[in-house]
Motif scaffolding. Structure first.
Motif, PDB file in Angstrom:
ATOM      1  N   HIS A 190       0.851  -1.183   0.000  1.00 26.62           N
ATOM      2  CA  HIS A 190       0.000   0.000   0.000  1.00 26.62           C
ATOM      3  C   HIS A 190       0.891   1.239   0.000  1.00 26.62           C
ATOM      4  N   HIS A 191       0.390   2.333  -0.576  1.00 20.21           N
ATOM      5  CA  HIS A 191       1.200   3.544  -0.644  1.00 20.21           C
ATOM      6  C   HIS A 191       1.501   4.129   0.738  1.00 20.21           C
ATOM      7  N   ALA A 192       0.731   3.766   1.742  1.00 19.61           N
ATOM      8  CA  ALA A 192       1.053   4.207   3.101  1.00 19.61           C
ATOM      9  C   ALA A 192       2.418   3.696   3.522  1.00 19.61           C
ATOM     10  N   VAL A 193       2.809   2.555   2.988  1.00 15.74           N
ATOM     11  CA  VAL A 193       4.152   2.004   3.235  1.00 15.74           C
ATOM     12  C   VAL A 193       5.136   2.500   2.183  1.00 15.74           C
ATOM     13  N   LEU A 194       4.780   2.367   0.911  1.00 17.92           N
ATOM     14  CA  LEU A 194       5.726   2.703  -0.156  1.00 17.92           C
ATOM     15  C   LEU A 194       6.182   4.156  -0.110  1.00 17.92           C
ATOM     16  N   HIS A 195       5.246   5.079   0.054  1.00 18.03           N
ATOM     17  CA  HIS A 195       5.632   6.487   0.077  1.00 18.03           C
ATOM     18  C   HIS A 195       6.411   6.835   1.344  1.00 18.03           C
ATOM     19  N   THR A 196       6.089   6.155   2.429  1.00 23.17           N
ATOM     20  CA  THR A 196       6.809   6.420   3.674  1.00 23.17           C
ATOM     21  C   THR A 196       8.257   5.963   3.586  1.00 23.17           C
ATOM     22  N   VAL A 197       8.486   4.772   3.030  1.00 26.84           N
ATOM     23  CA  VAL A 197       9.876   4.303   2.937  1.00 26.84           C
ATOM     24  C   VAL A 197      10.668   5.133   1.933  1.00 26.84           C
ATOM     25  N   GLU A 198      10.000   5.617   0.894  1.00 26.20           N
ATOM     26  CA  GLU A 198      10.684   6.517  -0.049  1.00 26.20           C
ATOM     27  C   GLU A 198      11.113   7.801   0.659  1.00 26.20           C
ATOM     28  N   ASP A 199      10.213   8.335   1.495  1.00 26.82           N
ATOM     29  CA  ASP A 199      10.548   9.543   2.255  1.00 26.82           C
ATOM     30  C   ASP A 199      11.706   9.275   3.221  1.00 26.82           C
ATOM     31  N   LEU A 200      11.697   8.113   3.856  1.00 32.16           N
ATOM     32  CA  LEU A 200      12.762   7.777   4.796  1.00 32.16           C
ATOM     33  C   LEU A 200      14.109   7.635   4.084  1.00 32.16           C
ATOM     34  N   ALA A 201      14.068   7.146   2.855  1.00 28.61           N
ATOM     35  CA  ALA A 201      15.306   7.061   2.068  1.00 28.61           C
ATOM     36  C   ALA A 201      15.833   8.456   1.753  1.00 28.61           C
ATOM     37  N   ASN A 202      14.919   9.362   1.379  1.00 29.39           N
ATOM     38  CA  ASN A 202      15.323  10.719   1.005  1.00 29.39           C
ATOM     39  C   ASN A 202      15.703  11.569   2.210  1.00 29.39           C
ATOM     40  N   GLU A 203      14.934  11.420   3.302  1.00 32.94           N
ATOM     41  CA  GLU A 203      15.116  12.301   4.453  1.00 32.94           C
ATOM     42  C   GLU A 203      16.149  11.776   5.452  1.00 32.94           C
ATOM     43  N   LYS A 204      16.186  10.458   5.637  1.00 34.76           N
ATOM     44  CA  LYS A 204      17.021   9.885   6.685  1.00 34.76           C
ATOM     45  C   LYS A 204      18.152   8.995   6.152  1.00 34.76           C
ATOM     46  N   GLY A 205      18.201   8.825   4.839  1.00 35.11           N
ATOM     47  CA  GLY A 205      19.255   8.007   4.256  1.00 35.11           C
ATOM     48  C   GLY A 205      19.062   6.517   4.459  1.00 35.11           C
ATOM     49  N   ALA A 206      17.825   6.098   4.777  1.00 35.78           N
ATOM     50  CA  ALA A 206      17.562   4.666   4.952  1.00 35.78           C
ATOM     51  C   ALA A 206      17.748   3.946   3.618  1.00 35.78           C
ATOM     52  N   GLN A 207      18.304   2.752   3.693  1.00 33.97           N
ATOM     53  CA  GLN A 207      18.435   1.905   2.501  1.00 33.97           C
ATOM     54  C   GLN A 207      17.133   1.140   2.319  1.00 33.97           C
ATOM     55  N   VAL A 208      16.543   1.229   1.144  1.00 33.55           N
ATOM     56  CA  VAL A 208      15.289   0.533   0.873  1.00 33.55           C
ATOM     57  C   VAL A 208      15.539  -0.534  -0.190  1.00 33.55           C
ATOM     58  N   LEU A 209      15.228  -1.767   0.148  1.00 32.01           N
ATOM     59  CA  LEU A 209      15.400  -2.898  -0.759  1.00 32.01           C
ATOM     60  C   LEU A 209      14.039  -3.522  -1.041  1.00 32.01           C
ATOM     61  N   TYR A 210      13.854  -4.008  -2.268  1.00 29.02           N
ATOM     62  CA  TYR A 210      12.565  -4.591  -2.661  1.00 29.02           C
ATOM     63  C   TYR A 210      12.736  -6.072  -2.969  1.00 29.02           C
ATOM     64  N   VAL A 211      11.954  -6.885  -2.303  1.00 29.89           N
ATOM     65  CA  VAL A 211      12.027  -8.321  -2.516  1.00 29.89           C
ATOM     66  C   VAL A 211      11.400  -8.677  -3.864  1.00 29.89           C
ATOM     67  N   ASP A 212      11.986  -9.638  -4.555  1.00 27.83           N
ATOM     68  CA  ASP A 212      11.440 -10.091  -5.832  1.00 27.83           C
ATOM     69  C   ASP A 212      10.096 -10.774  -5.624  1.00 27.83           C
ATOM     70  N   LEU A 213       9.239 -10.670  -6.655  1.00 26.84           N
ATOM     71  CA  LEU A 213       7.913 -11.289  -6.624  1.00 26.84           C
ATOM     72  C   LEU A 213       7.823 -12.359  -7.694  1.00 26.84           C
ATOM     73  N   ASP A 214       6.999 -13.375  -7.437  1.00 24.77           N
ATOM     74  CA  ASP A 214       6.748 -14.358  -8.493  1.00 24.77           C
ATOM     75  C   ASP A 214       5.680 -13.815  -9.439  1.00 24.77           C
ATOM     76  N   ALA A 215       5.276 -14.618 -10.424  1.00 25.69           N
ATOM     77  CA  ALA A 215       4.350 -14.151 -11.455  1.00 25.69           C
ATOM     78  C   ALA A 215       2.980 -13.770 -10.898  1.00 25.69           C
ATOM     79  N   PHE A 216       2.641 -14.268  -9.717  1.00 23.36           N
ATOM     80  CA  PHE A 216       1.337 -13.979  -9.116  1.00 23.36           C
ATOM     81  C   PHE A 216       1.397 -12.817  -8.124  1.00 23.36           C
ATOM     82  N   GLY A 217       2.606 -12.358  -7.805  1.00 28.96           N
ATOM     83  CA  GLY A 217       2.738 -11.251  -6.875  1.00 28.96           C
ATOM     84  C   GLY A 217       3.118 -11.662  -5.468  1.00 28.96           C
TER      85      GLY A 217
END
Length: 382
Positions: free
Chosen positions: A98-125
Motif C-alpha cells: 500500500h502507498h502508506a508504506v511505499l511512500h513512507t519508505v521513499e521519504d525515509l530514504a530521502n530524508e534519513k538516508g535509509a536503505q530501501v530494498l525490494y524483494v522479488d515477486l513471483d508471477a502472481f505477486g
C-alpha cells in the motif's frame, strides 16, 4: 436505479449496532478521557475497555495496542519511529505494498538516508522467500521487513508466519500492514509474533478515522506525535472516544460472527468466480484472486477482454448501473496512473485491458452479483 456496493476493500458499511453505540457515546459520555472528574473517568474507562477487548482477541497485552487515526498513521508511526528510535538502517519491502508504506519508505530514504530494498515477486505477486533471505543476510545493518498480509488490490495472502520466522532468525524486525486482514481473520500474536501490525476499523464495518497499531511490548518506539501523555504516553492528542467505542463494537461483532460471516462471504466470492467463468470466459483473475485458498475471501481482481479505448467507459457504465467497484486502491482515486500492483505482475498486453476489483461483505447477495456480471457481460459484448 438499483444500487450494488462491491467496493468493500475501500471501505465498508457501518454495522447498525456500531452506530447506536457511537451515538450513545457522543450523547452521554462526552468527557475528556484525560480529565480526572467523573465525566472524564467514564470516558477513560471505556477507552481502556476497548483496548483490553482488542488485546484479548489478539492474545496481546493491552499496552501493546495504540489507537491511531487509521492504518496510514499506524504504518507511518511504525516505519518512521523504527528508523528514528531503533537504529534501523535498511527497510525491506515489496513494490506492491500500500502507498502508506511505499511512500513512507521513499521519504525515509530521502530524508534519513535509509536503505530501501525490494524483494522479488513471483508471477502472481508473492514475495520470493529465497530472495528475502538473501536480502536479510547481505550485510550487518539493522533491518526491518514490511510486507502486507493481504494485498488490498489482488487479495494475495502471504505466508506471514514463515516470513516472520525468517525475519527473526536473521535478527530483523517484522512489520505487516494487516489492514485488509484484521477483522476478517483470527489473530494470535503469540503464534505469529510480528513486532508491529496495523488495523483500520472502516475495513470491518466500523467508523472511518480510527484504527490501531500493535506494537510489541518493550519495542523501544517513542511517541510519533508530541504533546500530551494520552495513549499511555504513546500518542499525544485527545482520544477520539466515540470512534474508539465504534471500533471496539465493530471488532467484537466481527470476531463474534467470524465463522458464519466468513462462510457467507466465501460463498459469495466462489459464486462470483464460477459465474464469471461461465458468462465471460475470456476474463482473467489477477494475482491469486481467483484462488479461494491463496487469496482473501473478500475480493477478486478481474482483467476483462476489452480494448483500451472502450475500457475508458467501463467504470462509468457500471456507475450508471448503480454498481460501485474499483480499478485499484481507493487511495488512488483521481489519479491518471494505473495500478502499481498490476504493473508488477501483468504482461504489457493485459495492462492495456481494464482490470476491476470487486470486494464483498456480509451485506451483499448473490442476486447483486448476478446483476453485476450481467452488466459486465453486456458491456463486453456490446
Amino acid at each position: 436505479m438499483k444500487k450494488v456496493y462491491l467496493d468493500n476493500a475501500a471501505t465498508t458499511q457501518v454495522r447498525e449496532n456500531v452506530i447506536v453505540k457511537m451515538q450513545d457515546a457522543l450523547a452521554n459520555f462526552y468527557g475528556n478521557p484525560s480529565s480526572t472528574h467523573s465525566f472524564g473517568r467514564s470516558a477513560k474507562t471505556a477507552v481502556e475497555s476497548a483496548r483490553k477487548t482488542i488485546a484479548k482477541h489478539m492474545n496481546a497485552h493491552p499496552s501493546e495496542i495504540v489507537f491511531t487515526s487509521g492504518g496510514t498513521e499506524a504504518d507511518n508511526m511504525i516505519l518512521r519511529c523504527a528508523v528514528r528510535d531503533l537504529d534501523v538502517k535498511t527497510i525491506i519491502t515489496s513494490k506492491i505494498e500500500h502507498h502508506a508504506v511505499l511512500h513512507t519508505v521513499e521519504d525515509l530514504a530521502n530524508e534519513k538516508g535509509a536503505q530501501v530494498l525490494y524483494v522479488d515477486l513471483d508471477a502472481f505477486g508473492n514475495p520470493k522467500l529465497a530472495h528475502l533471505e538473501a536480502l536479510l543476510t547481505r550485510d550487518d545493518s539493522k533491518k526491518l521487513v514490511s510486507l502486507m498480509h493481504v494485498n488490498n488490490e489482488i487479495g494475495n495472502k502471504i505466508d506471514i508466519a514463515a516470513i516472520c520466522e525468517l525475519c527473526h532468525s536473521n535478527g530483523a524486525l517484522f512489520h505487516s500492514d494487516t489492514v485488509q486482514s484484521i477483522g476478517h481473520y483470527a489473530w494470535d500474536v503469540k503464534d505469529v509474533p510480528a513486532d508491529f501490525l496495523t488495523a483500520a476499523a472502516h475495513k470491518f464495518h466500523g467508523p472511518k478515522g480510527i484504527g490501531f497499531a500493535y506494537v510489541k511490548k518493550n519495542s523501544g518506539l517513542k511517541p510519533f506525535i508530541s504533546g500530551g501523555s494520552q495513549e499511555r504516553g504513546n500518542r499525544a492528542g485527545t482520544e477520539s472516544f466515540h470512534n474508539i467505542v465504534g471500533l471496539e463494537t465493530a471488532f467484537l461483532e466481527a470476531y463474534d460472527n467470524l465463522e458464519s460471516e466468513t462462510a457467507y462471504v466465501r460463498g459469495l466470492k466462489s459464486y462470483f468466480i464460477d459465474k464469471m467463468k461461465q458468462e465471460i470466459p475470456n476474463a482473467k483473475f489477477n494475482g491469486h484472486s481467483g484462488d479461494m485458498d491463496k487469496s482473501t475471501f473478500t475480493l477478486v481482481n478481474v482483467c476483462l477482454p476489452i480494448d483500451p479505448q472502450k475500457a475508458l467507459m467501463l467504470l462509468f457504465h457500471l456507475d450508471m448501473k448503480g454498481i460501485a467497484c474499483s480499478k485499484g486502491s481507493a487511495c488512488q482515486s483521481g489519479s491518471d496512473l494505473g495500478s502499481h500492483v498490476l504493473a508488477e505482475i501483468l504482461s504489457k498486453e493485459d495492462l492495456e485491458k481494464p482490470s476491476v476489483r470487486f470486494s464483498f461483505s456480509k451485506y451483499n447477495t448473490k442476486e447483486e452479483l448476478d446483476y453485476t456480471i450481467q452488466a459486465l457481460k453486456e458491456f463486453v459484448e456490446k
